[in-house]
Motif scaffolding. Structure first.
Motif, PDB file in Angstrom:
ATOM      1  N   MET A  30       0.841  -1.199   0.000  1.00 19.74           N
ATOM      2  CA  MET A  30       0.000   0.000   0.000  1.00 19.74           C
ATOM      3  C   MET A  30       0.874   1.246   0.000  1.00 19.74           C
ATOM      4  O   MET A  30       1.923   1.279   0.636  1.00 19.74           O
ATOM      5  CB  MET A  30      -0.923   0.013   1.226  1.00 19.74           C
ATOM      6  N   LYS A  31       0.446   2.256  -0.721  1.00 17.39           N
ATOM      7  CA  LYS A  31       1.186   3.511  -0.795  1.00 17.39           C
ATOM      8  C   LYS A  31       0.496   4.580   0.048  1.00 17.39           C
ATOM      9  O   LYS A  31      -0.688   4.496   0.342  1.00 17.39           O
ATOM     10  CB  LYS A  31       1.283   3.973  -2.250  1.00 17.39           C
ATOM     11  N   ASP A  32       1.286   5.601   0.414  1.00 13.58           N
ATOM     12  CA  ASP A  32       0.774   6.757   1.141  1.00 13.58           C
ATOM     13  C   ASP A  32       0.124   6.360   2.463  1.00 13.58           C
ATOM     14  O   ASP A  32      -0.921   6.876   2.835  1.00 13.58           O
ATOM     15  CB  ASP A  32      -0.231   7.515   0.270  1.00 13.58           C
ATOM     16  N   VAL A  33       0.747   5.423   3.164  1.00 16.67           N
ATOM     17  CA  VAL A  33       0.216   4.972   4.451  1.00 16.67           C
ATOM     18  C   VAL A  33       0.879   5.756   5.588  1.00 16.67           C
ATOM     19  O   VAL A  33       2.101   5.947   5.598  1.00 16.67           O
ATOM     20  CB  VAL A  33       0.468   3.463   4.645  1.00 16.67           C
ATOM     21  N   ILE A  34       0.071   6.212   6.535  1.00 10.69           N
ATOM     22  CA  ILE A  34       0.589   6.824   7.764  1.00 10.69           C
ATOM     23  C   ILE A  34       0.354   5.833   8.902  1.00 10.69           C
ATOM     24  O   ILE A  34      -0.782   5.432   9.147  1.00 10.69           O
ATOM     25  CB  ILE A  34      -0.112   8.151   8.087  1.00 10.69           C
ATOM     26  N   SER A  35       1.409   5.431   9.555  1.00  7.53           N
ATOM     27  CA  SER A  35       1.286   4.447  10.626  1.00  7.53           C
ATOM     28  C   SER A  35       1.305   5.125  11.987  1.00  7.53           C
ATOM     29  O   SER A  35       2.260   5.798  12.347  1.00  7.53           O
ATOM     30  CB  SER A  35       2.411   3.415  10.557  1.00  7.53           C
ATOM     31  N   LEU A  36       0.210   4.921  12.715  1.00  5.51           N
ATOM     32  CA  LEU A  36       0.151   5.284  14.129  1.00  5.51           C
ATOM     33  C   LEU A  36       0.157   4.002  14.960  1.00  5.51           C
ATOM     34  O   LEU A  36      -0.313   3.971  16.089  1.00  5.51           O
ATOM     35  CB  LEU A  36      -1.115   6.092  14.427  1.00  5.51           C
ATOM     36  N   GLY A  37       0.707   2.965  14.373  1.00  7.97           N
ATOM     37  CA  GLY A  37       0.656   1.660  15.008  1.00  7.97           C
ATOM     38  C   GLY A  37       1.948   1.213  15.643  1.00  7.97           C
ATOM     39  O   GLY A  37       1.946   0.367  16.542  1.00  7.97           O
ATOM     40  N   VAL A  38       3.062   1.756  15.200  1.00  4.44           N
ATOM     41  CA  VAL A  38       4.355   1.249  15.661  1.00  4.44           C
ATOM     42  C   VAL A  38       4.769   1.904  16.963  1.00  4.44           C
ATOM     43  O   VAL A  38       4.742   3.126  17.091  1.00  4.44           O
ATOM     44  CB  VAL A  38       5.444   1.507  14.587  1.00  4.44           C
ATOM     45  N   GLY A  39       5.153   1.075  17.944  1.00  5.11           N
ATOM     46  CA  GLY A  39       5.658   1.605  19.204  1.00  5.11           C
ATOM     47  C   GLY A  39       7.147   1.866  19.108  1.00  5.11           C
ATOM     48  O   GLY A  39       7.937   1.282  19.857  1.00  5.11           O
ATOM     49  N   GLU A  40       7.518   2.740  18.190  1.00 11.41           N
ATOM     50  CA  GLU A  40       8.935   2.983  17.926  1.00 11.41           C
ATOM     51  C   GLU A  40       9.175   4.472  17.690  1.00 11.41           C
ATOM     52  O   GLU A  40       8.471   5.087  16.881  1.00 11.41           O
ATOM     53  CB  GLU A  40       9.380   2.179  16.704  1.00 11.41           C
ATOM     54  N   PRO A  41      10.143   5.067  18.381  1.00 11.26           N
ATOM     55  CA  PRO A  41      10.419   6.492  18.176  1.00 11.26           C
ATOM     56  C   PRO A  41      10.768   6.800  16.723  1.00 11.26           C
ATOM     57  O   PRO A  41      11.404   5.990  16.044  1.00 11.26           O
ATOM     58  CB  PRO A  41      11.625   6.749  19.084  1.00 11.26           C
ATOM     59  N   ASP A  42      10.332   7.968  16.255  1.00 10.81           N
ATOM     60  CA  ASP A  42      10.705   8.393  14.912  1.00 10.81           C
ATOM     61  C   ASP A  42      12.057   9.090  14.915  1.00 10.81           C
ATOM     62  O   ASP A  42      12.592   9.415  13.858  1.00 10.81           O
ATOM     63  CB  ASP A  42       9.644   9.324  14.327  1.00 10.81           C
ATOM     64  N   PHE A  43      12.628   9.327  16.098  1.00  9.88           N
ATOM     65  CA  PHE A  43      13.943   9.948  16.192  1.00  9.88           C
ATOM     66  C   PHE A  43      15.029   8.934  15.824  1.00  9.88           C
ATOM     67  O   PHE A  43      14.851   7.725  15.973  1.00  9.88           O
ATOM     68  CB  PHE A  43      14.199  10.450  17.616  1.00  9.88           C
ATOM     69  N   VAL A  44      16.156   9.454  15.368  1.00 10.11           N
ATOM     70  CA  VAL A  44      17.339   8.631  15.152  1.00 10.11           C
ATOM     71  C   VAL A  44      18.141   8.623  16.452  1.00 10.11           C
ATOM     72  O   VAL A  44      18.182   9.623  17.175  1.00 10.11           O
ATOM     73  CB  VAL A  44      18.190   9.196  13.990  1.00 10.11           C
ATOM     74  N   THR A  45      18.776   7.498  16.753  1.00  9.76           N
ATOM     75  CA  THR A  45      19.642   7.420  17.924  1.00  9.76           C
ATOM     76  C   THR A  45      20.614   8.597  17.924  1.00  9.76           C
ATOM     77  O   THR A  45      21.226   8.906  16.898  1.00  9.76           O
ATOM     78  CB  THR A  45      20.445   6.103  17.906  1.00  9.76           C
ATOM     79  N   PRO A  46      20.781   9.303  19.045  1.00  9.64           N
ATOM     80  CA  PRO A  46      21.686  10.463  19.087  1.00  9.64           C
ATOM     81  C   PRO A  46      23.065  10.147  18.526  1.00  9.64           C
ATOM     82  O   PRO A  46      23.580   9.035  18.705  1.00  9.64           O
ATOM     83  CB  PRO A  46      21.762  10.792  20.581  1.00  9.64           C
ATOM     84  N   TRP A  47      23.661  11.145  17.869  1.00 10.49           N
ATOM     85  CA  TRP A  47      24.921  10.924  17.161  1.00 10.49           C
ATOM     86  C   TRP A  47      26.030  10.442  18.084  1.00 10.49           C
ATOM     87  O   TRP A  47      26.784   9.523  17.743  1.00 10.49           O
ATOM     88  CB  TRP A  47      25.361  12.179  16.422  1.00 10.49           C
TER      89      TRP A  47
END
Length: 388
Positions: A30-47
């Protein structure tokens, strides 16, 4: 020779697949999907945390560590627990570094349960709790945290569920999926039940750093509870290190010794490079954690206000990064709502009953995604509600 119809153990055959995974699989292609389902931060691990892992590789730290984890990492965990949560653990005999908090929960249950021992599992809860009790030979006894109590379990409910076979209670505060957090007073009443029946508490505190309105209290910090508590935590949520698979478990020495035996045979040790990253995160990552927490708080306020405005009644979660809005006003059950929303508007939410039957009539929406994505998701859900 005729082959057996199955080689799987019965208790494995009878396990239900994750209710979360089913909806992720449905989005394939599926295209153009917005997931509010994942229990995962959208941040990248700090440098600086990533750089510590890179440097460990460049310096040739590619061998096994001690089974319990790098001594320096365990020392930093001990300092962190004492400084931030007022609980003292001995790094050599009471702390084990694990492959994520999930492994910590698994080895804790396997270490304490004899066949037939009962564990009170407070639902709604993360999907793995009851299955892990079953896989450890125990019997999960479900205690429902009721919606009229903002999904916070009451001590009398636990008292009523205790039998002569009860060994432990599993709690998660702040909670996944509801974001509800037990107060110090509420924990104190649960502690009375624990002491009365000489139980253990497996306290999943993976979201302890993601609390927005009140100070967090560790269950192990409640008077008399340190010796009754197996405290599980990790680096996945607060430092955005989900893929690193780095967690830890703190417990009295006897229980730690038992868990370490299982860990030795099943895992050997957590990833060496991840452990070096964890040291850096504990030493110098608190500013990043504070910034992420600030962002999550803003997102929480936005999504809760938006859901309530469109008629999806939603309590204000005190921690973690989930909302648990009621969809009863739509006349749909949780799975119907999630499926129709995905088909009509390409937004993923998780049916509430994936986290226990008490979650029926609700869906879990994670706000661990960008504000832009959240705003678009709310626009789509509002349109979906108008078109129902």
């Amino acid at each position: 020779m005729e082959l057996k119809t199955t080689y799987l153990a019965k208790h494995v055959r009878d396990l239900k697949p994750s209710g979360i995974r089913k909806f992720f699989d449905a989005t394939a292609g599926m295209k153009d999907v917005i997931s509010l389902g994942v229990g995962e931060p959208d941040f990248v691990t700090p440098w600086n945390v990533r750089e510590a892992a890179i440097l460990s590789l460049e310096d040739g730290y590619t061998s096994y560590t001690a089974n319990a984890g790098l001594p320096e990492l365990r020392e930093e965990i001990a300092k962190y627990m004492e400084r931030d949560f007022c609980v003292t653990y001995h790094p050599e005999s009471e702390i084990t570094v694990t492959v994520g908090a999930s492994e910590a929960i698994d080895i804790a249950l396997r270490a304490i349960l004899d066949p037939g021992d009962e564990v009170l599992v407070v639902e709604p809860c993360f999907v793995s709790y009851a299955p892990l009790v079953t896989l450890a030979g125990g019997v999960p006894v479900i205690v429902q945290a009721l919606k009229e109590n903002d999904f916070k379990v009451r001590a009398w409910q636990l008292e009523n569920a205790v039998t002569e076979r009860t060994k432990a209670i599993m709690i998660c505060s702040p909670n996944n999926p509801t974001g509800a957090m037990l107060s110090k007073a509420e924990m104190g009443k649960i502690a009375d039940v624990v002491k009365k029946h000489d139980l253990l508490v497996l306290s999943d505190e993976i979201y302890a750093e993601l609390v927005y309105d009140e100070l967090y209290t560790s269950f192990a910090a409640i008077e008399g509870m340190r010796e009754h508590t197996i405290l599980v935590s990790g680096f996945s949520k607060d430092l955005a290190m989900t893929g690193w698979r780095l967690g830890f478990v703190c417990a009295p020495a006897e229980i730690t010794e038992g868990m370490l035996k299982i860990h030795q045979y099943a895992i050997m040790c957590a990833s060496t490079m991840a452990q070096h990253a964890g040291i850096e995160g504990l030493k110098n990552g608190r500013t990043d954690v504070a910034e992420m927490r600030k962002s999550y708080r803003q997102r929480r306020n936005f999504i809760v206000r938006s859901l309530n405005e469109m008629g999806l009644a939603c309590h204000n979660p005190e921690g973690a990064f989930y909302t648990f809005p009621s969809i009863e006003s739509t006349g749909l059950n949780s799975e119907q709502f999630a499926k129709k929303l995905l088909q009509a508007e390409r937004v993923v939410v998780v049916p509430g009953d994936a986290f226990g039957s008490v979650g029926e009539g609700y869906v879990r929406c994670s706000y661990a995604t960008s504000m832009a994505q959240l705003q678009e998701a709310m626009t789509r859900i509002r349109r979906f509600m108008e078109n129902l």
